[in-house]
Design a protein around this motif. Structure first.
Motif, PDB file in Angstrom:
ATOM      1  N   ALA A 117       1.158  -1.560   0.339  1.00  0.00           N
ATOM      2  CA  ALA A 117       0.230   0.014   0.100  1.00  0.00           C
ATOM      3  C   ALA A 117       0.900   1.083  -0.708  1.00  0.00           C
ATOM      4  CB  ALA A 117      -1.152   0.024   1.100  1.00  0.00           C
ATOM      5  N   ALA A 118       2.311   1.007   1.053  1.00  0.00           N
ATOM      6  CA  ALA A 118       3.071   2.700   1.115  1.00  0.00           C
ATOM      7  C   ALA A 118       3.545   2.411  -0.559  1.00  0.00           C
ATOM      8  CB  ALA A 118       3.786   2.012   1.806  1.00  0.00           C
ATOM      9  N   GLY A 119       3.797   1.375  -1.126  1.00  0.00           N
ATOM     10  CA  GLY A 119       4.979   1.168  -2.489  1.00  0.00           C
ATOM     11  C   GLY A 119       6.210   1.025  -2.311  1.00  0.00           C
ATOM     12  N   VAL A 120       6.855   0.207  -1.270  1.00  0.00           N
ATOM     13  CA  VAL A 120       7.503   0.228  -0.581  1.00  0.00           C
ATOM     14  C   VAL A 120       8.196  -1.361  -0.321  1.00  0.00           C
ATOM     15  CG1 VAL A 120       8.008   2.394   0.888  1.00  0.00           C
ATOM     16  CG2 VAL A 120       7.797   0.703   2.049  1.00  0.00           C
ATOM     17  N   ASP A 121       9.661  -1.365  -0.736  1.00  0.00           N
ATOM     18  CA  ASP A 121      10.002  -2.513  -0.160  1.00  0.00           C
ATOM     19  C   ASP A 121      10.135  -3.455   0.262  1.00  0.00           C
ATOM     20  OD1 ASP A 121      12.686  -4.492  -1.133  1.00  0.00           O
ATOM     21  OD2 ASP A 121      11.236  -5.006  -2.434  1.00  0.00           O
ATOM     22  N   ARG A 122      10.207  -4.123   0.898  1.00  0.00           N
ATOM     23  CA  ARG A 122       9.957  -4.636   2.395  1.00  0.00           C
ATOM     24  C   ARG A 122      12.499  -4.645   2.846  1.00  0.00           C
ATOM     25  NH1 ARG A 122      10.100 -11.094   4.070  1.00  0.00           N
ATOM     26  NH2 ARG A 122      11.832 -11.337   5.611  1.00  0.00           N
ATOM     27  N   ASP A 123      13.072  -4.674   1.413  1.00  0.00           N
ATOM     28  CA  ASP A 123      14.056  -4.702   2.087  1.00  0.00           C
ATOM     29  C   ASP A 123      14.815  -3.481   1.955  1.00  0.00           C
ATOM     30  OD1 ASP A 123      14.667  -6.376   2.787  1.00  0.00           O
ATOM     31  OD2 ASP A 123      14.663  -7.647   0.687  1.00  0.00           O
ATOM     32  N   ALA A 124      13.754  -1.806   1.809  1.00  0.00           N
ATOM     33  CA  ALA A 124      13.648  -0.578   1.575  1.00  0.00           C
ATOM     34  C   ALA A 124      14.659   0.136   2.813  1.00  0.00           C
ATOM     35  CB  ALA A 124      13.442   0.540   0.655  1.00  0.00           C
ATOM     36  N   PRO A 125      15.639   0.837   2.728  1.00  0.00           N
ATOM     37  CA  PRO A 125      16.546   1.330   3.866  1.00  0.00           C
ATOM     38  C   PRO A 125      15.069   2.125   4.340  1.00  0.00           C
ATOM     39  CG  PRO A 125      17.580   2.467   2.369  1.00  0.00           C
ATOM     40  CD  PRO A 125      15.732   1.448   1.735  1.00  0.00           C
ATOM     41  N   MET A 126      15.025   2.700   5.992  1.00  0.00           N
ATOM     42  CA  MET A 126      13.985   3.793   6.735  1.00  0.00           C
ATOM     43  C   MET A 126      14.800   4.678   6.060  1.00  0.00           C
ATOM     44  SD  MET A 126      11.959   2.179   8.487  1.00  0.00           S
ATOM     45  CE  MET A 126      11.215   3.185   9.334  1.00  0.00           C
ATOM     46  N   PRO A 127      14.257   6.170   5.899  1.00  0.00           N
ATOM     47  CA  PRO A 127      13.880   7.282   5.838  1.00  0.00           C
ATOM     48  C   PRO A 127      15.323   7.562   6.637  1.00  0.00           C
ATOM     49  CG  PRO A 127      11.920   6.979   5.713  1.00  0.00           C
ATOM     50  CD  PRO A 127      12.607   5.071   5.777  1.00  0.00           C
ATOM     51  N   GLU A 128      15.981   8.691   6.974  1.00  0.00           N
ATOM     52  CA  GLU A 128      16.269   9.208   7.670  1.00  0.00           C
ATOM     53  C   GLU A 128      15.564   9.922   9.012  1.00  0.00           C
ATOM     54  OE1 GLU A 128      20.368   8.637   9.000  1.00  0.00           O
ATOM     55  OE2 GLU A 128      19.998   7.308   7.168  1.00  0.00           O
ATOM     56  N   LYS A 129      16.038   9.459  10.112  1.00  0.00           N
ATOM     57  CA  LYS A 129      15.064   9.646  11.546  1.00  0.00           C
ATOM     58  C   LYS A 129      15.576  12.410  11.017  1.00  0.00           C
ATOM     59  CE  LYS A 129      14.664   7.154  15.086  1.00  0.00           C
ATOM     60  NZ  LYS A 129      16.047   5.850  14.498  1.00  0.00           N
TER      61      LYS A 129
END
Length: 137
Positions: A117-129
């Motif tokens: 739903a978010a259009g992101v991959d399971r292995d995508a890095p988390m966005p920087e805080k």
């Protein structure tokens, strides 16, 4: 998050399997679960993951390789893992661990649906805080 239900089975033994990245738990009712660290990490009960209310959850990605580097007891009702990515604010009560063990198939499906739903991959890095407006509601 309710307190510990007196009917909740208690863990008899907890083993951290660093190689296979699962937490093995045997409960007093005979249940045995192998809960992947990744599942624990993406469903961490901390505010950092759960947000401060429904719909505030922060979708966690890139956690497939996450490890548990420490597991501290919290009273007689929970454990607090320190994950290899530095996350250590989740307190996992026995009933929450039991819930993760029982429901893990559904939770994986839900996680995958949220990723899609978010259009992101399971292995995508988390966005920087940063840029997280926690204090400005």
């Amino acid at each position: 998050m309710a307190g510990l239900d007196k009917n909740t089975p208690t863990p008899q033994d907890i083993t951290v399997h660093s190689q296979s990245r699962v937490l093995e738990i045997g409960f007093s009712d005979g249940s045995q679960f192998r809960i992947p660290f990744e599942l624990m990490r993406v469903y961490s009960p901390s505010a950092e993951v759960q947000g401060h209310g429904p719909g505030q959850e922060v979708l966690q990605t890139g956690k497939r390789e996450v490890g548990i580097v420490a597991l501290e007891p919290v009273g007689n009702y929970a454990v607090q893992p320190t994950f290899s990515d530095g996350h250590d604010s989740g307190i996992f009560s026995w009933d929450y661990l039991y819930f993760l063990g029982v429901k893990q198939d559904e939770l994986w499906a839900d996680y995958n649906a949220r990723l899609q739903a978010a259009g992101v991959d399971r292995d995508a890095p988390m966005p920087e805080k940063g840029g997280h407006a926690c204090g400005s509601h």
